[in-house]
Write a protein that holds these residues in place. Sequence first.
Motif, mmCIF file in Angstrom:
data_model
loop_
_atom_site.group_PDB
_atom_site.id
_atom_site.type_symbol
_atom_site.label_atom_id
_atom_site.label_comp_id
_atom_site.label_asym_id
_atom_site.label_seq_id
_atom_site.Cartn_x
_atom_site.Cartn_y
_atom_site.Cartn_z
ATOM 1 N N THR A 30 0.866 -1.177 0.000
ATOM 2 C CA THR A 30 0.000 0.000 0.000
ATOM 3 C C THR A 30 0.902 1.227 0.000
ATOM 4 O OG1 THR A 30 -0.373 0.917 2.200
ATOM 5 C CG2 THR A 30 -1.231 -1.291 1.821
ATOM 6 N N LYS B 21 -2.405 4.850 1.996
ATOM 7 C CA LYS B 21 -3.513 4.655 2.951
ATOM 8 C C LYS B 21 -3.036 4.297 4.354
ATOM 9 C CE LYS B 21 -7.142 3.268 -0.187
ATOM 10 N NZ LYS B 21 -7.481 2.121 -1.005
ATOM 11 N N SER C 10 -6.044 -5.818 3.808
ATOM 12 C CA SER C 10 -5.492 -4.579 3.287
ATOM 13 C C SER C 10 -6.645 -3.777 2.677
ATOM 14 C CB SER C 10 -4.446 -4.929 2.226
ATOM 15 O OG SER C 10 -3.736 -3.800 1.870
ATOM 16 N N PRO C 11 -6.765 -2.461 2.969
ATOM 17 C CA PRO C 11 -7.922 -1.700 2.488
ATOM 18 C C PRO C 11 -8.172 -1.918 0.990
ATOM 19 C CG PRO C 11 -6.600 -0.350 3.944
ATOM 20 C CD PRO C 11 -5.849 -1.633 3.764
ATOM 21 N N ASP D 148 -8.523 -0.421 7.810
ATOM 22 C CA ASP D 148 -9.188 0.713 7.139
ATOM 23 C C ASP D 148 -9.758 1.740 8.114
ATOM 24 O OD1 ASP D 148 -11.264 -0.708 8.123
ATOM 25 O OD2 ASP D 148 -12.291 -1.038 6.205
#
Length: 510
Positions: free
Chosen positions: A243, A246, A352-353, A397
């Motif tokens: 990522t 984020k 993971s978002p 998230d």
Amino acid sequence: MNVSSEATKSLWALDASLPTAPRLEQNEKCDVAVIGAGIAGISVAYELALAGRKVVLVDRGPLLGGMTSRTTAHLAPICDDGLSALVEMRGEALARGFQTSQRAAIDRIEQHVASLEIDCDFRRLEGFLFPAAWMDEKEAARRCNEEYAAAAKTGVEVERGKGVPLKGHESAPVLRYPGQATFHPLKYLRALLADFKKRGGKAFADSAVVEIKEGKQIRLKCDSGSTITALNAVFATNSPINTWVKIHSKMAPYRTYAMAFEIAGGILPDALYWDMDDPYYYVRLSRGSGKTDCLIAGGRDHRSGETDDGEARFAALEAWIRALVPNLGGERARWSGQVLETIDYCGFIGRSPGNGNVFIATGDSGQGMTHGALAGRLIRDLIVDGSNPWEAVYAPDRTPPAAFTHYINENLTTVKNLAGYLLPGQMKSARDLKPGEGGVLQDGLSKLAVCRDRAGKLHRRSATCTHLGCIVHWNSTEQCWDCPCHGSQFAPDGTVLNGPATRSLVQPKS
Ligand SMILES: Cc1cc2nc3c(=O)[nH]c(=O)nc-3n(C[C@H](O)[C@H](O)[C@H](O)COP(=O)(O)OP(=O)(O)OC[C@H]3O[C@@H](n4cnc5c(N)ncnc54)[C@H](O)[C@@H]3O)c2cc1C
Ligand code: FES
């Protein structure tokens, strides 16, 4: 290959060898690919192997050569930013979930130690919170009351007490927490790895993942050119490499220091001691083979890259511990490492978002041992059963409203670094650099990271971090380039040592 990516060596690295594994030279297919072989990656890989999944574990360097080899190995379930701060940040229910899950992580380690009969000095002991050096008795009592009340709200067992056997604190107001633990992390994880392999798990070292293609199946490409195709991927790379913004905008890298000294048996009862300072100092014992133990002291944290004064920090740490324990023996080891502090004190462990089949374990703060063991259970449950009772506590998230001020403050440092207000002291010329020295040099419109390694070789690279473009800072203690924004680290020759960056610092044209 170095035991770790950095120049100093921890106490554990001095007395335990790292497990060996081949480089990935062929393509692999599996149920789950786990990237990163520290406590988080090995715990996840092991729990999934126990559940019958076909797992491939891969690491950029030696297995266990990351921050796990640089820990001080307390297994303390108590939120290390303070229980009252945790309750204020997450509310009572989630704070209680954090504490219950951290305790469960230690129970899980204890179960593995028992079932595999691991000789790793695992032991239960008590923890003591004692006043910071600058606190008067009134302030210390106020803090004890605050933490005592928060413990009741979060189901944490605690007792009020008077005094710890540290000079000057013999009759201070303290809190006593039963049910803490400690162990030798490398001995424990080597045993888990051995059993993982017996169960059909595959482990590869010296194989950096450099490309990630997400989809129904995940395709990872290693620097050897070989690929791993998996139904699920778990990024346990300490700082996630999958990522870009984020997660990284919700945590910040801090460098922390530790020293080990010889101490005659019986001088200090075997327990965990940490003070009420922010950031806090701590003391604990590591069992020796004969009449001497080792005392480990730690603290003096600062935002990564903010200063390059490691030697002064070690001197201050030594002065602090020698004042508390006057009979301390000679120094055995000194080392530093990096921890990632999240905006709300809890790690990011889970999906993971934006992804159904990609998972991360990061944001360990000073509790990466328990976070890592917990990641094993939590991510195993998400992959195998689809849910886990603590997934909301660690949901990657999340951005809790109460964490907004931390979010702004940490990102302000990043933005200032990108804008150039917080750049490292610039050198005029590289000519006078002595072995072990480095700095940033203006070269027309660009900035160069220039250092002379301890062998005397001069290295020149672009000073722009290949993650998101901040300027790297020289770390003379660990002989590496630190990026203050999200914690990437680079060797003197620009090679990546720590994510989130995956590409080396660029070679300048001339
Ligand atoms: C001085 C110090 C004291 C500490 N004390 C404590 C303590 O007492 N108790 C506690 O709970 N925690 C403590 N911590 C924190 C704890 O040690 C860490 O949080 C924990 O070890 C992190 O484990 P990890 O598995 O997430 O990361 P790591 O151990 O760093 O493992 C990540 C692995 O990922 C690999 N990797 C990275 N990028 C790639 C890539 N692209 N491809 C393949 N592999 C990759 C790395 O090589 C590395 O081996 C301390 C930390 C420090 C520095
Ligand atoms: S680590 Fe993100 S910019 Fe360097």
